[in-house]
Motif scaffolding. Structure first.
Motif, short mmCIF file in Angstrom:
data_model
loop_
_atom_site.label_atom_id
_atom_site.label_comp_id
_atom_site.label_asym_id
_atom_site.label_seq_id
_atom_site.Cartn_x
_atom_site.Cartn_y
_atom_site.Cartn_z
N ALA A 157 -7.09 -1.04 -4.50
CA ALA A 157 -6.05 -1.75 -3.73
C ALA A 157 -6.11 -1.36 -2.26
CB ALA A 157 -4.67 -1.44 -4.31
N CYS A 194 -4.87 -4.47 -9.35
CA CYS A 194 -4.70 -3.03 -9.14
C CYS A 194 -3.27 -2.58 -9.43
CB CYS A 194 -5.08 -2.66 -7.71
SG CYS A 194 -6.85 -2.80 -7.37
N GLY A 253 0.82 -1.22 0.00
CA GLY A 253 0.00 0.00 0.00
C GLY A 253 0.85 1.26 0.00
N SER A 285 -9.06 -3.15 -0.58
CA SER A 285 -8.79 -4.59 -0.46
C SER A 285 -7.77 -4.87 0.63
CB SER A 285 -8.29 -5.13 -1.81
OG SER A 285 -9.27 -4.96 -2.81
N ASN A 286 -6.72 -4.05 0.70
CA ASN A 286 -5.72 -4.22 1.75
C ASN A 286 -6.32 -3.99 3.14
OD1 ASN A 286 -3.27 -5.06 0.61
ND2 ASN A 286 -2.82 -3.01 -0.14
N HIS A 345 4.24 -7.40 -3.02
CA HIS A 345 3.04 -8.24 -3.06
C HIS A 345 3.36 -9.67 -3.48
CE1 HIS A 345 -1.22 -8.93 -3.20
NE2 HIS A 345 -1.20 -9.27 -4.48
N VAL A 378 -5.82 -6.89 -5.35
CA VAL A 378 -4.61 -6.07 -5.26
C VAL A 378 -3.68 -6.34 -6.44
CG1 VAL A 378 -2.54 -5.61 -3.88
CG2 VAL A 378 -4.75 -5.90 -2.74
#
Length: 408
Positions: free
Chosen positions: A331, A296, A233, A334-335, A396, A293
């Motif tokens: 993203a 994204c 993030g 979702s995170n 990620h 993610v």
């Protein structure tokens, strides 16, 4: 000692907050998030105006958005964990009072140095939004948590977008000081809304302040998923800030010759990101947040390729902004859906860890953007954005684990 073990009421029965869960409450929390976080972004369309007001300090103009985001990271570290310890409603009201004072100081700033100092203070106390988002996650039933977070995040994102648009419009016709003056009035209105409509929250921890802060380190050590989500993030927000921090400078020069109002209008273009927020939350609930993610990160990379090809094209910039905002905001939701499921009794602290890294990434992105712009121009800015996006992809992919927590 683990974070759970350090919390003296970790074995106490948890209250059932779902009785306060309603669309009306989510809308109140979304308004709180949007109005408060707007103060972090009002300065982005104003850089050219700051440069005109303080020509002797033109080389330091980029410090204004950078220290604002750095202040936000500091505020997250020092203030946001208090949401686990005290009534969030009270915390929000106290921070609103401090925010009003910082805005008054920015409005009257006689030098760029004073404006930078006021911006740092403003960033620290504008972390009100980060009480609203975990509050929504606390109130919502587990099966609706992604949707609840997405709804409040929609308010937050709309606040960001309107901040740029309104800021650019007001600065165009009334000057940049009027932007901060209008924010003072908005802060007062928000305080009235909080008093009238926001329910109280029940603390989930009795830890003293010092141990509350220390417990966040245990959360970092114990949770690979939290570390990965935070680094991913933060890198994506660095890319986001790299673009938005210099857009006004690009538009002010050849071939556009556009003022702060035009830069602010690009915020409306980014509304696609805000509209996609609830959909991203529902998708994370159904398909799993990690897959969202991954998509994204690809979208953000594509946006910077589009930007690199659009240094003289408004149409290309518009397309790039839509793709960038959808990628970064989806993203983010979702995170956050992932991390709020890790430690329900420590949502404010988990959120603090994530958002401190997130806004450190934003501050670094703003600083890098200023350096890249002055040294290499628009292409340098786009390359810097791609590098930040690549770091997000690396975090990620390399942090993926076979443990169930990684799939949260």
């Amino acid at each position: 000692m683990s974070a759970a073990a350090t919390d003296s009421n970790s074995h106490a029965p948890h209250h059932q907050p779902h009785q306060h869960y309603s669309r009306a409450t989510l809308l109140v929390l979304a308004t709180i998030a949007g109005v408060s976080v707007a103060n972090i972004y009002t300065n982005q369309p104003l850089l050219a105006a700051f440069r005109a007001s303080f020509p002797e300090s033109a080389g330091m103009i980029g410090a204004v958005p950078a220290v604002t985001q750095l202040g936000y990271a500091i505020g997250m570290l020092l203030l946001a964990p208090l949401g686990d310890r005290f009534d969030r409603r009270l915390i929000i009201l106290l921070q609103l009072a401090a925010l009003g004072l910082a805005l008054v100081a920015a409005t009257a700033a006689p030098t760029l140095g004073v404006l930078i100092a006021a911006s740092l203070a403003l960033g620290i106390v504008a972390t009100i939004a980060q009480q609203a988002v975990p509050f929504a996650a606390e109130l919502a039933p587990p099966a609706q948590r992604g949707h609840a977070v997405g709804t409040v995040m929609s308010g937050l994102l709309i606040g960001i977008l309107l901040a740029r648009t309104v800021s650019g419009f007001v600065a165009e016709y009334f000057g940049w000081r009027a932007v901060y003056g209008a924010s003072v009035a908005a802060t007062i209105a928000l305080a009235v809304l909080v008093v009238m409509r926001l329910p109280r929250s029940k603390p989930t921890s009795t830890l003293p302040y010092g141990r509350l802060l220390v417990s966040m380190w245990h959360l970092v050590v114990e949770s690979p998923a939290l570390r990965e989500a935070s680094m991913t993030g933060g890198a994506l927000f660095a890319a986001f800030s790299i673009f938005w921090s210099v857009l006004t400078l690009l538009l002010a020069g050849e071939p556009f010759h556009l003022g702060p109002q035009a830069a602010g209008l690009f915020g409306i273009v980014g509304a696609a990101g805000a509209l996609a927020a609830p959909l991203a939350g529902k998708s994370a609930d159904k398909r799993g947040p990690r897959a969202v993610v991954t998509l994204c990160i690809v979208l953000v990379a594509v946006s910077f390729v589009v930007f690199a090809l659009s240094g003289r094209s408004l149409v290309g910039l518009v397309i790039g902004v839509i793709v960038l905002d959808i990628g970064v905001q989806a993203a983010q939701i979702s995170n956050q859906s992932r991390i709020y499921a890790l430690k329900p009794e420590a949502r404010s602290r988990v959120n603090t860890v994530y958002m401190v890294v997130y806004f450190i990434g934003g501050a670094v992105g703003s600083a890098v953007a200023s350096l890249a712009w002055h040294a290499f121009g628009w292409i340098g800015v786009c390359i810097a954005g791609l590098v930040a996006t690549g770091l997000a992809g690396l975090s990620h992919s390399r942090s993926r684990s076979k443990t169930p927590e990684a799939e949260v």
